[in-house]
Enzyme design. Sequence first.
Site, short mmCIF file in Angstrom:
data_model
loop_
_atom_site.label_atom_id
_atom_site.label_comp_id
_atom_site.label_asym_id
_atom_site.label_seq_id
_atom_site.Cartn_x
_atom_site.Cartn_y
_atom_site.Cartn_z
N GLN A 342 0.84 -1.20 0.00
CA GLN A 342 0.00 0.00 0.00
C GLN A 342 0.88 1.26 0.00
O GLN A 342 1.70 1.44 0.90
CB GLN A 342 -0.92 0.02 1.22
CG GLN A 342 -1.92 -1.12 1.25
CD GLN A 342 -1.44 -2.30 2.07
OE1 GLN A 342 -0.27 -2.66 2.02
NE2 GLN A 342 -2.35 -2.89 2.84
N GLN A 364 -0.07 -0.16 -5.81
CA GLN A 364 -1.22 -0.49 -4.96
C GLN A 364 -1.71 0.77 -4.25
O GLN A 364 -0.91 1.51 -3.66
CB GLN A 364 -0.84 -1.56 -3.94
CG GLN A 364 -2.01 -2.01 -3.06
CD GLN A 364 -1.69 -3.24 -2.23
OE1 GLN A 364 -0.68 -3.91 -2.44
NE2 GLN A 364 -2.55 -3.55 -1.29
N ASP A 365 -3.05 1.01 -4.32
CA ASP A 365 -3.69 2.11 -3.58
C ASP A 365 -3.24 3.50 -4.06
O ASP A 365 -2.99 4.39 -3.25
CB ASP A 365 -3.44 1.99 -2.08
CG ASP A 365 -4.11 0.77 -1.47
OD1 ASP A 365 -4.84 0.07 -2.20
OD2 ASP A 365 -3.91 0.51 -0.27
N ASP A 386 -6.19 -2.58 -6.26
CA ASP A 386 -7.11 -1.67 -5.55
C ASP A 386 -6.69 -0.20 -5.72
O ASP A 386 -6.78 0.59 -4.78
CB ASP A 386 -7.17 -2.00 -4.05
CG ASP A 386 -7.49 -3.45 -3.76
OD1 ASP A 386 -8.08 -4.11 -4.63
OD2 ASP A 386 -7.14 -3.93 -2.66
#
Length: 550
Positions: A342, A364-365, A386
């Site tokens: 993240q 990611q993120d 995501d």
Amino acid sequence: MNKVIVSGVSLILVVGVVIGVVATVNRGGSDDKNSSPQMKSVSQMCQPTDYKEVCTQTLSKVNSTDPKEFIRTGILAIQDSLKKSLNLSEDLVVKVTDDPHSKVALEDCKELLNKAVQSLNSTFTKISDSDMKSLAEHSEDFRIWLSYVISYQELCIDGFQNEKLKGEVQKSTDFGSQLTDNVLNILGRISDVFKSFGLQFNIPSTNGRLLQENGYPTWVSAADRKLLAARDNGRLPPNAVVALDGSGQFKSVAAALNACPKNAKGRCVIYVKAGIYTETVTVEVPNVYMYGDGPRKTIFTGKKSFKDGVNTWKTATFIVEADGFIARSMGFQNTAGPDGHQAVAVRVNSDMSVFYNCRLDGYQDTLCYQAGRQFYRNCVISGTVDFLFGYGAVIIQNSLIIVRMPNPSQANTVTADGRKENGQPTGLVIHNCRIVPEQKLVAARLQIPTYLGRPWKQYSRTVVMESQLGDLIRPEGWLEWPGQPYENTLYYAEYGNSGPGAVTNRRVKWKGVHLLGRNEALAFTPGAFFKPTTDWINNAGVAVLLGLKR
């Protein structure tokens, strides 16, 4: 949002609400008591709610039949629950001296829950200052602002790795979410609720704007509209110029933000000249208009990541914590890479904010749309897992969404919406965009699974419409979240998409997956989704499709 401290009178009311929340409704009394005007009013107020027993317990001790007083009492109950969660976090942080990560998570919870209290106090004050007609007219604003509470609570919970500790805190915040959801649903049906009390108001409808092909969502002023529509920002004279080479008034954006006039009417305009800025920026001044020399010239970059021991919400390179923010022609990066897990490029905790002609790059993120109504137009957003996630109400329109090469063991998921409660007027809409692989992924795009999204929370809501989907999108379309049976409660929908990834005959057969008709799709266009008004986008000067393209 404005931070307003609840008055002493309001705090006295909290004591009464606490008693109402913890007391059990007396069902053994006389029929006369249960059929009293006050209890009939409680029943009318609680009718739209999902947690009716909690609603009845909360409102049954109110010595009034005034619907506004019931709403105020419901909000005060949320406030009391938040304070209990905050006290629990403070008590637990003393006990986890041998667990550094849990200590960080609890400290984050203290910060987030304090922010939730401040946000709730502001909303409470605005509702208290509204008459009945104004309350009905602005009910959708109040629902958005109350949803901030849930986003803060969920950010708190999502920071834990220790499941036992997480469970202790979550039990407390879940009750706060139920209380919030009840008020959200009451406000969502406020016209019907008021009608049951004999109150009727002529509330202007937004339906007339749904079929407009061109125009501006209404939250953006005429002056801002001209700014965003003009070439070279219309030679706009800024309040501050930032330049790394010393040719501006400031060398850092933080210094320029500190120089913004306090409590001034209108916008604080900041021009950020071309350069690579490595500072972490936090915008805490409302109504900032910030523009650069282009998304590949004016670039904010950072590399904080979860792997470094930083909780996800604090990894962001660029953070917006104030309402009415507008960004134009700038780039934002988090370069931690897929090994960083993240790692957020931009986190936006801002109502009525606009990003235009910007680039957001990460893995990611990448984008955390934390809370509030947000509009992204003519942007490029890239990532892997995501990479569009959050709890706000967001439309991404006319943009390029690039899926990048993940780690070998990873699948790509474009979205992970965090809508937790059914009453939240939130979710993610991707409209008239293109979803494509980056060049490094092209050769392996059919071997590395890529999905439109997966349900991070129980009522996750994502709509993809009138967009071009490349063949990298798996035929199933959507991916389950491990260990969570959200397939029946989520809301995933598609309408009018094109391209090889848009074929829907092999989509997952979940109850919550929908193929929309035109009238259903209209509910997710800016003219309808951004209730009660889209003036804030109009005023920013961003071109927008208020309705559908076709």
